[in-house]
Design an enzyme around this catalytic site. Structure first.
Site, PDB file in Angstrom:
ATOM      1  N   GLU A   8       8.907 -32.696   7.378  1.00  0.00           N
ATOM      2  CA  GLU A   8       9.504 -31.693   8.287  1.00  0.00           C
ATOM      3  C   GLU A   8      11.221 -31.292   7.889  1.00  0.00           C
ATOM      4  O   GLU A   8      11.653 -32.150   6.967  1.00  0.00           O
ATOM      5  CB  GLU A   8       9.913 -32.457   9.921  1.00  0.00           C
ATOM      6  CG  GLU A   8      10.341 -34.179   9.445  1.00  0.00           C
ATOM      7  CD  GLU A   8      11.598 -34.362  10.287  1.00  0.00           C
ATOM      8  OE1 GLU A   8      11.998 -33.845  11.208  1.00  0.00           O
ATOM      9  OE2 GLU A   8      11.843 -35.644  10.987  1.00  0.00           O
ATOM     10  N   VAL A  89       8.798 -33.029  13.732  1.00  0.00           N
ATOM     11  CA  VAL A  89       6.843 -33.467  13.382  1.00  0.00           C
ATOM     12  C   VAL A  89       6.210 -32.635  13.871  1.00  0.00           C
ATOM     13  O   VAL A  89       5.323 -32.461  12.807  1.00  0.00           O
ATOM     14  CB  VAL A  89       7.129 -35.179  13.997  1.00  0.00           C
ATOM     15  CG1 VAL A  89       5.347 -35.146  13.490  1.00  0.00           C
ATOM     16  CG2 VAL A  89       7.873 -35.766  13.252  1.00  0.00           C
ATOM     17  N   ASP A 123       9.878 -36.601  30.465  1.00  0.00           N
ATOM     18  CA  ASP A 123      10.104 -36.305  29.166  1.00  0.00           C
ATOM     19  C   ASP A 123       9.053 -36.516  27.623  1.00  0.00           C
ATOM     20  O   ASP A 123       9.442 -37.428  27.127  1.00  0.00           O
ATOM     21  CB  ASP A 123      11.429 -36.012  28.516  1.00  0.00           C
ATOM     22  CG  ASP A 123      11.458 -34.808  27.325  1.00  0.00           C
ATOM     23  OD1 ASP A 123      10.694 -34.433  26.529  1.00  0.00           O
ATOM     24  OD2 ASP A 123      12.644 -35.340  27.100  1.00  0.00           O
ATOM     25  N   ALA A 126       5.723 -33.002  22.479  1.00  0.00           N
ATOM     26  CA  ALA A 126       4.663 -32.794  21.222  1.00  0.00           C
ATOM     27  C   ALA A 126       4.643 -33.398  20.534  1.00  0.00           C
ATOM     28  O   ALA A 126       3.306 -32.688  19.722  1.00  0.00           O
ATOM     29  CB  ALA A 126       5.182 -30.905  21.185  1.00  0.00           C
ATOM     30  N   ASP A 127       5.068 -34.374  19.280  1.00  0.00           N
ATOM     31  CA  ASP A 127       4.473 -34.487  18.493  1.00  0.00           C
ATOM     32  C   ASP A 127       3.091 -35.701  18.236  1.00  0.00           C
ATOM     33  O   ASP A 127       2.680 -35.991  18.020  1.00  0.00           O
ATOM     34  CB  ASP A 127       5.746 -35.551  17.990  1.00  0.00           C
ATOM     35  CG  ASP A 127       6.874 -35.488  17.674  1.00  0.00           C
ATOM     36  OD1 ASP A 127       6.569 -33.557  17.651  1.00  0.00           O
ATOM     37  OD2 ASP A 127       7.577 -35.959  17.080  1.00  0.00           O
ATOM     38  N   LYS A 144      11.184 -42.774  17.297  1.00  0.00           N
ATOM     39  CA  LYS A 144      12.533 -43.254  17.409  1.00  0.00           C
ATOM     40  C   LYS A 144      13.098 -44.898  18.398  1.00  0.00           C
ATOM     41  O   LYS A 144      12.722 -44.759  19.587  1.00  0.00           O
ATOM     42  CB  LYS A 144      13.379 -42.005  17.907  1.00  0.00           C
ATOM     43  CG  LYS A 144      13.181 -40.852  16.428  1.00  0.00           C
ATOM     44  CD  LYS A 144      14.181 -39.388  16.913  1.00  0.00           C
ATOM     45  CE  LYS A 144      13.608 -38.541  15.684  1.00  0.00           C
ATOM     46  NZ  LYS A 144      12.425 -37.713  15.561  1.00  0.00           N
TER      47      LYS A 144
END
Length: 293
Positions: A8, A89, A123, A126-127, A144
């Site tokens: 990425e 990603v 939230d 989209a990964d 993360k």
């Protein structure tokens, strides 16, 4: 099959400060080549999808201020308007799969964001959707650490993503060697990962094999040193009412400010290590009889 590894580009344009961002990108590509595989950093340049970048193009991503962060929703906008974009990603995984590259390396995946006010988080990266949809192998150091790790792990399970602990029985948390959360299976070799991936393909299952690799011992941070700094960073973000794409880089920058060079060292080291693991998996996959869907 070509032994290629997708990388990425958001980490170059938005994830790490200069000049460390360019150094990390070069180190990851060099590590993949040293393992006998081909690095393919993915980005959008002047509206053109690029799978593999020249040295000057890597430098532009690392130094330009007008490179847009591109997730799945942003891809058609950046392409149609002929802009420059660094892929997340999710976007990298989508473009890599279209280019016939089933192995990707990154630092940490996105997931479910945390909140400091006790309300459920709305939230969700989209990964997670890309991992649930695209049958690839993604090598990372877990989600993360700024995320709600338990909720993210639950989302991975719900979406049918097989979470592998590479030489570990627990899922790492980016800078930290463990999140305390279990993985679905432990694999100690690239061959085991490829066998698992082949089984998923034979069964017709959508979605990825997520290979989680702890950061190297020499740079891994203890959770007790990271979590207090993270809590303060979350409060700072809440006070600024930061949301969506602004939140992740803000929180990571705050952790670097509070914890110093240890965070940066851990980030670069885990990126390079994940690139090496991905290259070894790609080489095994390239020599096995795998028919991609």
């Amino acid at each position: 099959m070509d032994a290629a590894v997708a990388l990425e580009s958001t980490v170059i344009a938005h994830g790490l400060p200069a000049p460390h961002n360019l150094d990390a990108a070069r180190r990851c590509e060099a590590a993949i080549r040293a393992e006998g595989a081909r690095p393919c950093t993915i980005a959008i340049l002047k509206g053109q999808v690029r799978v593999g970048l020249r040295p000057d193009e890597l430098r532009r991503l690392a130094t330009a201020s007008d490179v847009r962060k591109v997730s799945l929703r942003d891809l058609p906008v950046v392409v149609a308007r002929e802009l420059d974009g660094a892929t997340t990603v999710a976007a990298t995984l989508h473009l890599a799969w279209r280019a016939g590259i089933p192995v990707m390396a990154t630092g940490g995946i996105g997931g479910v964001h945390r909140r400091v006010d006790g309300r459920p988080a709305a939230d969700i990266s989209a990964d997670l959707e890309a991992l649930a949809r695209i049958p690839a192998i993604v090598v990372c150091s877990g989600p993360k650490i700024i995320l709600d790790l338990e909720a993210t792990r639950e989302q991975l399970e719900t979406r049918g993503v097989t979470v592998v602990g590479y030489r570990t029985g627990t899922m790492p948390a980016f800078y930290c060697a463990t999140s305390g959360l279990s993985v679905d299976v432990r694999c100690d070799t690239p061959e085991e990962v490829v066998a698992l991936y082949r089984a998923r393909l034979r069964l017709g299952l959508p979605g990825a094999v997520l290979v989680t690799v702890p950061p190297p011992d020499r740079v891994a941070l203890p959770p007790e040193s990271v979590l207090p700094a993270l809590e303060q960073a979350l409060r700072d973000a809440e006070a600024r009412q930061l949301r969506a794409e602004a939140l992740t880089p803000f929180l990571l920058a705050r952790l670097r400010d509070r914890l110093g060079s240890r965070v940066l060292q851990a980030n670069i080291a885990l990126l390079e290590q994940n690139a090496i693991v991905a290259a070894r998996i790609a080489r095994v996959l390239a020599t096995s009889a795998v028919s991609l869907p």
